[in-house]
Design a protein around this motif. Structure first.
Motif, PDB file in Angstrom:
ATOM      1  N   ASP A  50       0.847  -1.183   0.000  1.00 48.72           N
ATOM      2  CA  ASP A  50       0.000   0.000   0.000  1.00 48.72           C
ATOM      3  C   ASP A  50       0.886   1.238   0.000  1.00 48.72           C
ATOM      4  OD1 ASP A  50      -2.748   1.289   0.453  1.00 48.72           O
ATOM      5  OD2 ASP A  50      -1.561   2.125   2.085  1.00 48.72           O
ATOM      6  N   GLU A 102       0.318   4.401   0.491  1.00 48.45           N
ATOM      7  CA  GLU A 102       0.119   5.410   1.528  1.00 48.45           C
ATOM      8  C   GLU A 102       0.637   4.970   2.893  1.00 48.45           C
ATOM      9  OE1 GLU A 102      -3.715   7.732   3.388  1.00 48.45           O
ATOM     10  OE2 GLU A 102      -3.657   7.384   1.223  1.00 48.45           O
ATOM     11  N   SER A 103       0.344   3.726   3.277  1.00 53.13           N
ATOM     12  CA  SER A 103       0.706   3.263   4.621  1.00 53.13           C
ATOM     13  C   SER A 103       2.017   2.487   4.657  1.00 53.13           C
ATOM     14  CB  SER A 103      -0.408   2.370   5.176  1.00 53.13           C
ATOM     15  OG  SER A 103      -0.488   1.157   4.435  1.00 53.13           O
ATOM     16  N   LYS A 112       2.133  -0.630   4.176  1.00 50.49           N
ATOM     17  CA  LYS A 112       1.779  -1.979   4.617  1.00 50.49           C
ATOM     18  C   LYS A 112       1.899  -2.977   3.464  1.00 50.49           C
ATOM     19  CE  LYS A 112      -2.114  -4.702   6.392  1.00 50.49           C
ATOM     20  NZ  LYS A 112      -3.547  -4.679   6.772  1.00 50.49           N
TER      21      LYS A 112
END
Length: 348
Positions: free
Chosen positions: A128, A130-131, A133
């Motif tokens: 991901d 943005e995160s 993860k």
């Protein structure tokens, strides 16, 4: 020894509107542990500052970073432009918003050379953006090498993206093009054209060597109905190539068509609430029956073959039964619920 023979691997990087991600991608490639590589960057008429970034890397890494600056013609044409100038013994790819581990090039090239393979495949992480993860880690379990002519059904196992593979350059340089490339599923169409000219070995590197960045909102990618015709036309043209030159791969091709059209494409269509999914499933079934007729009886989805191979074949075997029982709308609804609400995504 000529200059062309001194380059082990050419890595093609299409670039369009990726100025914020491009430096990280290029840093990962110029820092590879395999020295004798070239990084061919295609600036596809990008309206941002991609070309300035590329020229800077080309100046700092002369001979290693090669820039092709051209008008916007799309990733399909850019990929072929890169193949035409590539000097490596093998050719790999990387998307410009992703990045690779330092041993990406060396691991793929060494595996291909040591086994004299037509194609080497590595694992990857879906992350991901943005995160940060890790959403999934794929293609990292051990797989035995195989000869395409001996067991073409195993082509079903290969993911449809080019960025976790390297291909024998002579195959890509000699393969057929399409008169009308599809606007969606172009990566898969590219692979199918390459497979049509491969007779040799597929080898695997069961390590995650690519970081594939998933942008917000892209876990489910819808497909517009008006894009389906371009996909159908391209796949009909591809099957024509197989009928003329590789009839022994038709059963495998039809299984791949069912997986990527009958399952994945139909799923993406189902994500549009305005689509009559029952109608689209009926339309897809009619298309598969007309142009990929062995999808219902391909030997690679028979119980004996599925049990011996497991993995992707078992999942596809199950969904074929669901499809033939006319239960796909309910299956797709359950699948969307798993992704949207439970955040569980089964990879096909």
């Amino acid at each position: 020894m000529g200059a062309s023979s001194q380059i082990a691997l050419s890595i093609i990087v299409p670039c369009y509107k990726v100025e914020q991600y491009l430096p990280k991608c290029l840093d990962s490639l110029v820092g590879q542990t395999l020295d004798n590589i070239e990084v061919i960057c295609i600036n596809d008429g990008s309206p941002d500052h991609c070309i300035d970034i590329l020229r800077d890397y080309e100046k700092r890494f002369p001979g290693k970073v090669v820039v092709i600056d051209k008008r916007n013609e799309g990733v399909w044409k850019g990929r072929w432009d890169g193949i035409a100038v590539a000097r490596g013994e093998y050719i790999g790819f990387l998307d410009s918003d992703d990045y690779a581990t330092p041993d990406f090039a060396e691991s793929l090239y060494r595996a291909a050379k040591e086994t004299d393979a037509d194609i080497a495949v590595c694992g990857f992480d879906r992350i991901d953006l943005e995160s940060g993860k890790v959403l999934s880690r794929e293609m990292t379990t051990h797989r035995d090498d195989f000869i395409i002519d001996n067991d073409p059904g195993r082509l079903v196992e290969l993911n449809g993206a080019p960025w976790n593979k390297c291909f024998r350059a002579s195959i890509l340089k000699g393969m057929r093009n399409l008169s009308q490339p599809p606007t969606v599923l172009d990566d898969l169409a590219f692979h199918l054209l390459a497979y049509c000219d491969m007779h040799g070995k597929v080898t695997f590197v069961p390590k995650s060597l690519v970081r594939y960045m998933v942008r917000a909102g892209s876990i489910i990618n819808t497909v517009r109905k008006d894009q389906v015709d371009s996909i159908f036309n391209a796949f009909i043209e591809i099957r024509g190539h197989y009928e003329r030159s590789r009839p022994g791969l038709l059963d495998a091709l039809d299984a791949i068509a069912f997986l990527h059209l009958g399952v994945s494409l139909v799923f993406r269509l189902s994500c549009d609430r305005n689509v009559d999914i029952k109608h689209e499933i009926a339309n897809m079934t009619a298309f598969l029956d007309a142009h990929f007729p062995t999808w219902r009886r391909t030997p690679y989805l028979r119980a004996s073959y599925v049990v011996s191979r497991g993995g992707a074949f078992l999942k596809l075997f199950v969904v074929q039964k669901v499809y033939r029982a006319h239960l796909m709308p309910a299956f797709l609804a359950a699948y969307r619920f798993m992704i949207n609400r439970l955040h569980v995504d089964i990879k096909w």
